[in-house]
Scaffold this motif. Structure first.
Motif, PDB file in Angstrom:
ATOM      1  N   ILE A  63      58.851 100.003  32.634  1.00 16.08           N
ATOM      2  CA  ILE A  63      57.462  99.540  32.717  1.00 16.08           C
ATOM      3  C   ILE A  63      56.513 100.644  33.170  1.00 16.08           C
ATOM      4  N   ASN A  67      53.257 101.727  31.212  1.00 12.37           N
ATOM      5  CA  ASN A  67      51.939 101.574  31.838  1.00 12.37           C
ATOM      6  C   ASN A  67      51.163 102.870  31.862  1.00 12.37           C
TER       7      ASN A  67
ATOM      8  N   ARG B  33      53.079  89.931  38.484  1.00 11.91           N
ATOM      9  CA  ARG B  33      53.682  91.250  38.731  1.00 11.91           C
ATOM     10  C   ARG B  33      52.597  92.307  38.648  1.00 11.91           C
ATOM     11  N   ASP B  35      52.643  95.528  37.854  1.00 15.02           N
ATOM     12  CA  ASP B  35      52.571  96.410  36.681  1.00 15.02           C
ATOM     13  C   ASP B  35      52.023  95.690  35.448  1.00 15.02           C
ATOM     14  N   SER B  36      52.431  94.413  35.264  1.00 17.11           N
ATOM     15  CA  SER B  36      51.920  93.636  34.131  1.00 17.11           C
ATOM     16  C   SER B  36      50.415  93.413  34.294  1.00 17.11           C
ATOM     17  N   PHE B  38      48.252  95.257  35.868  1.00 11.93           N
ATOM     18  CA  PHE B  38      47.517  96.493  35.621  1.00 11.93           C
ATOM     19  C   PHE B  38      47.364  96.740  34.114  1.00 11.93           C
TER      20      PHE B  38
END
Lengths: 139, 190
Positions: A63, A67, B33, B35-36, B38
């Motif tokens: 991830i 990202n 979450r 990271d999700s 963001f």
């Protein structure tokens, strides 16, 4: 990083297509119909341990790397859009209505993100989920 | 100075999630979450800014001259849906892994009322082109800020002893309410 499980449904080259098993936490999620595992969709993953069709595997999604790439791409698009808009509006090289000029330059500049996204870093194999191990072979 | 005020106002004072309560669906749905959250915030900021820009151009260069202002909602919805489709096709073509990772977020962006809200508010507030651009950017970053803060709190809540009946949506909405109260503190800023 968290490992998730899935069943391999197809193997192609160095990749495997797998259907992820939904974690228990997803049961009450309002968006679960949109999720890959629940909609019958398949996930393409790097098949390093040589999993075969029907195998239950553990895989990992990087991830943070995804990202970072998404952030770079979005930030580049936004900066180009802003730069184009400011250039077109304040400098107005076309000598037309400043707002129209700003709009045209903003959209034109934001299109530059297309060639930028063709860079290898955004389509690298390392961005795919990676199968870490085969939990159970198909009998 | 005017542009800075518009930016700060959209980012903090009139935050689209915590002041107008727009875009609550992805705010609740994708804030479990960090990271999700963001990723979602960035994708929304990008689409929001482009959508507001294109909507502004369509309104002032097409709808106003032909006296078709009554079509603004329909045309803005079409613009947003088309833009998300274009972004989706583009990401699918150039970066399949990113497309795979973003799969769940893209349909959520189409139905994010904060994006339509920004496009409609720029018309209502009679902003010029640059003001629209700055307003949309501030609103998008404000959405990202709110969803990232919320995700941080929700990750901590995983370890908290929350009563059974409040688990899930209940505690999330209470947290969002407290967060909105905290953001009210920015009211006197400009």
């Amino acid at each position: 990083m968290k490992l998730e499980q899935g069943v391999v449904v197809k193997v192609e080259g160095g990749f495997a297509y797998l259907v992820p098993s939904l974690p228990q936490g997803c049961e009450h999620c309002a968006l679960k119909e949109l999720c890959i595992g629940n909609s019958g969709g398949k996930l393409k993953a790097l098949n390093l341990p040589g999993a075969r069709e029907g195998d239950l595997v553990e895989f990992q999604i990087n991830i943070s790397r995804l990202n970072l790439n998404l952030m770079l791409l979005s930030a580049a698009g936004l900066l180009l859009l802003l730069a184009g808009g400011l250039l077109g509006f304040y400098i107005n090289p076309l000598g037309i209505n400043p707002s129209l000029s700003g709009g045209l330059f903003a959209i034109g500049f934001s299109l530059l993100v297309f060639p930028l996204a063709r860079l290898r870093r955004f389509s690298s194999r390392e961005l795919y989920p990676e199968i870490k191990r085969v939990v159970r072979r198909k009998t | 100075m005017e542009l800075l005020v518009i930016f700060i106002s959209a980012l903090l004072i009139n935050n689209f999630v915590l002041h107008y309560f727009l875009g609550i669906c992805p705010f609740i749905g994708v804030s479990n979450r960090l990271d999700s959250a963001f990723s979602m915030g960035l994708a929304v900021t990008f689409v929001m800014t482009i959508a507001a820009t294109v909507s502004w151009l369509i309104y002032y260069l097409l709808l106003v001259p032909y006296h078709l202002e009554f079509l603004e909602i329909v045309s803005f919805i079409l613009v947003i849906a088309s833009l998300v489709q274009v972004v989706e096709m583009f990401i699918k073509k150039v970066s399949p892994p990113l497309y795979q990772a973003l799969g769940i977020y893209l349909p959520l962006i189409t139905t994010n009322c904060a994006i339509l809200g920004v496009a409609l508010l720029t018309v209502l507030k009679k902003y010029n082109f640059i003001e629209t651009l700055i307003f949309a950017l501030g609103a998008g970053l404000g959405f990202t800020l709110a969803i990232v803060i919320m995700a941080g709190i929700r990750e901590e809540l995983e370890f908290a002893d929350v009563p059974e009946t409040l688990k899930g949506a209940g505690i999330t909405l209470i947290t969002a309410g407290i967060l909105a109260l905290a953001f009210m503190g920015f009211s006197g800023l400009v």
